[in-house]
Structure formats: C-alpha cells, structure tokens
Design a protein around this motif. Structure first.
Motif, PDB file in Angstrom:
ATOM      1  N   HIS A   1      24.912 -19.440   9.663  1.00  0.00           N
ATOM      2  CA  HIS A   1      24.422 -20.799   9.907  1.00  0.00           C
ATOM      3  C   HIS A   1      22.898 -20.818   9.994  1.00  0.00           C
ATOM      4  O   HIS A   1      22.245 -21.686   9.389  1.00  0.00           O
ATOM      5  N   LEU A   2      22.334 -19.883  10.723  1.00  0.00           N
ATOM      6  CA  LEU A   2      20.883 -19.851  10.899  1.00  0.00           C
ATOM      7  C   LEU A   2      20.173 -19.492   9.594  1.00  0.00           C
ATOM      8  O   LEU A   2      19.104 -20.042   9.283  1.00  0.00           O
TER       9      LEU A   2
ATOM     10  N   GLN B   1      21.027 -20.308   6.710  1.00  0.00           N
ATOM     11  CA  GLN B   1      21.046 -21.478   5.823  1.00  0.00           C
ATOM     12  C   GLN B   1      19.929 -22.467   6.163  1.00  0.00           C
ATOM     13  O   GLN B   1      19.611 -23.342   5.350  1.00  0.00           O
ATOM     14  N   LEU B   2      19.342 -22.340   7.361  1.00  0.00           N
ATOM     15  CA  LEU B   2      18.256 -23.242   7.747  1.00  0.00           C
ATOM     16  C   LEU B   2      16.923 -22.829   7.134  1.00  0.00           C
ATOM     17  O   LEU B   2      15.961 -23.606   7.148  1.00  0.00           O
TER      18      LEU B   2
ATOM     19  N   CYS C   1      14.739 -23.209  16.254  1.00  0.00           N
ATOM     20  CA  CYS C   1      16.084 -23.640  16.634  1.00  0.00           C
ATOM     21  C   CYS C   1      16.381 -23.282  18.082  1.00  0.00           C
ATOM     22  O   CYS C   1      16.143 -22.146  18.518  1.00  0.00           O
TER      23      CYS C   1
ATOM     24  N   HIS D   1      15.471 -27.727  15.397  1.00  0.00           N
ATOM     25  CA  HIS D   1      16.917 -27.758  15.212  1.00  0.00           C
ATOM     26  C   HIS D   1      17.615 -27.371  16.519  1.00  0.00           C
ATOM     27  O   HIS D   1      17.007 -26.798  17.431  1.00  0.00           O
TER      28      HIS D   1
ATOM     29  N   PHE E   1      11.649 -22.494  10.348  1.00  0.00           N
ATOM     30  CA  PHE E   1      12.273 -23.438  11.278  1.00  0.00           C
ATOM     31  C   PHE E   1      12.248 -22.893  12.706  1.00  0.00           C
ATOM     32  O   PHE E   1      12.038 -21.693  12.935  1.00  0.00           O
TER      33      PHE E   1
ATOM     34  N   HIS F   1      14.482 -22.132   4.135  1.00  0.00           N
ATOM     35  CA  HIS F   1      14.363 -22.532   2.727  1.00  0.00           C
ATOM     36  C   HIS F   1      13.057 -22.042   2.107  1.00  0.00           C
ATOM     37  O   HIS F   1      12.645 -22.544   1.056  1.00  0.00           O
TER      38      HIS F   1
ATOM     39  N   TYR G   1      25.065 -32.567  16.930  1.00  0.00           N
ATOM     40  CA  TYR G   1      24.700 -31.171  16.728  1.00  0.00           C
ATOM     41  C   TYR G   1      25.914 -30.355  16.300  1.00  0.00           C
ATOM     42  O   TYR G   1      27.038 -30.629  16.735  1.00  0.00           O
TER      43      TYR G   1
END
Length: 311
Positions: A167-168, A170-171, A83, A137, A81, A173, A156
């Motif tokens: 938090h990051l 969890q982004l 962000c 993100h 990802f 996968h 957001y």
C-alpha cells in the motif's frame, strides 16, 4: 518502551492492591502493551520489507494541534509523500459508522463501543499537515490477523499489516516533492509531551499510595534488605549490590529526577545515613540545592527489568 509506558508499568507494579485506581491502571497497561506490540511489529515489518529507499520512520510523535497535541503511532517521511499510520492491534469484527463517526467491534458475541480510529487518524493527519504545511496521507493499520473490517470507514483506507508495504509503495510516484532531511529535522525538534503529571493526578497516584522499598526482581513484590553491603531477599535468597538503581529510575519516571534526601530513606527502606549516602553516591549524587539529589537518568535499567516481566 517509551516514557509513558514505563510509567504505567511502574504504577502497576508499585500501586497498593487496595488503591482505587489499581484495576484501571492494570487495564490501561494491558491496552498500552497491546498497542506497543502492534507498533513494534509494524515498524519491524516496514524496515524489513518496504521497498522505498530513503524513507524515514518516526514513532510516538506528539504533533501540536489547537490547544493540545495529536499523538501519532508511526510517521513515514519519504521524498514522494508523508503518511501517518494509526496502528490498531485488536481482534474481532470492526464497524466504522462514517455518518455519526462512531466505531464499535463485535467480539465473542458482545458489542463494544470504542474510540473511533478514523477520527484519531483524521486529527493526526490534520495536525501533521498543519505543522508541516504540506499534504499528508493517512492509513489505519490492522496489526492483528484476528481483526476483520465488516463496515469500512469512508475517508481513510484500512489495510492489514501484511499488505501495508505494498500500500505504501503505491503512494510513491517519483514526484520528489519533499526534502526528507528538512522535514525530519523540523519534526525532531518537537518537544516530548509530558503526560506524567496529568496521568498521575487523574489516577490519584502519590508517593504515599505506592509500595516503597527496593523490589526483588525474582519475587517482584518482596522488599530487599540491605545486609553486609548487599541487598538480600528473605523469600528467594536473591542478592545484589545495585538493585536500588532500578528503584531510583522508577521514582524518576513517576516524579522526576530531583530526589529529597529525606524521601530517599523511605524509598530505599534504609535508616543509616552513611549507607544511604554510599548507595546514592553514583546513581543520585548531591545537587547544588541542600537536601536535594539528582537521579542520573538510565532508563535502560527499567527497560531491561520490565522486559523480563512482560515477555
């Protein structure tokens, strides 16, 4: 310290007290220092605590957007990802109005309207997504533990600095959507945004509005005098052979690396041309244009100087 923050520091230090923009410059510098502190703490925490192997961080990115630029505090690029991090180092209670896209905070019983971090982040996310051609993100980061969200934004997430690594993580996968090297190579060729001229014009800052001379690093406002091959301060007995090099870098941050020889006399406060030539021989040698010199860039001198001033 980026170039713009250095410029604000120089202007705050050098502007005459009576200048119409003095208080505005001091106020903006205070906000910039708070922002830079928050961004530094955020980057430091993520480098220390984030468990995302291969993640790359870029700071103070200026992404092309429509006819201008979108400024990004921190940009994280990972194989899974991308962000954008909008870092806010503020205290008080925060209220996001997602209907009218307004934002205010309550502090000491006062209501203060401010620029909406959600709108700033949305602009930065759209600019990044458009430039890279991929989904992006976004997250608003509260760098101060003295800040509290009472009414949250709708689009957001807002997370505290302590929770940000979780938090990051969890982004991610395991999708491996991006080639990190390709993405960062594209981002690193973005031109640096030159805000100097516009900001100087807005604040009406010219060479004539500044306190000239070589500043004593101890007294800060006292000009040094060149005597017996050294710079001397009559106020604190400070001496130095190369104090003028900081002054040259201050000039370069505000007005560029090209320096007229005639301006150099005013800038350093010397009258003897042979003294001037000796002082400029290494730090600002002659250029191919008659009467012009080229200041050799060394911003670390300024960072060291202002690092002592703004501890």
């Amino acid at each position: 310290m980026n170039e713009f923050l250095l410029m604000q520091m120089v202007a705050a230090e050098r502007l005459c007290v009576a200048h119409e923009s003095k208080q505005v410059v001091l106020s903006e510098l205070k906000n910039s220092l708070a922002g830079a502190s928050g961004e530094q703490r955020t980057a430091s925490l993520l480098k220390r605590a984030l468990d995302l192997p291969g993640a790359i961080f870029l700071s103070d990115v200026h992404m092309p957007y429509k006819e201008g630029n979108a400024q990004i505090d921190l940009l994280l690029v990972h194989a899974d990802f991308i962000c954008v991090l909008e870092v806010k180092n503020m205290i008080g209670e925060f209220y996001f109005d997602s209907v009218n896209f307004q934002f205010h905070r309550m502090i000491d019983g006062r209501r203060e309207g401010m620029r909406n971090p959600e709108a700033q982040l949305h602009r930065a996310v759209k600019a990044t997504s458009g430039f890279l051609g991929v989904p992006v993100h976004g997250v608003i980061v509260l760098a101060s533990r003295s800040g509290k969200v009472v009414e949250a934004p709708k689009q957001y997430p807002v997370v505290s600095l302590d929770y940000l690594p979780f938090h990051l993580e969890q982004l991610a996968h395991g999708a491996k959507l991006f080639n990190v090297a390709t993405i960062t190579a594209k981002l690193q060729v973005l031109p640096m945004r030159n805000t100097n001229r516009h900001w100087l014009e807005r604040q009406k800052i010219t060479l004539d509005s500044l306190r000239l001379g070589v500043t004593c690093p101890t007294c800060r406002n006292c000009p040094l005098v060149w005597q017996e091959r050294k710079w001397h301060c009559d106020g604190c007995d400070f001496t130095s052979r190369d104090a003028h090099e900081v002054t040259l870098q201050e000039y370069a941050v505000l007005f560029g690396n090209k320096l007229d020889t005639r301006v150099a006399y005013q800038l350093l406060g010397v009258k003897d041309k042979y003294v001037l030539y000796r002082l400029l021989e290494k730090s600002a040698p002659k250029s191919n244009v008659r009467g012009k010199r080229q200041i050799i860039e060394n911003r670390d001198l300024l960072r060291a100087y202002f690092g002592r001033v703004y501890k």
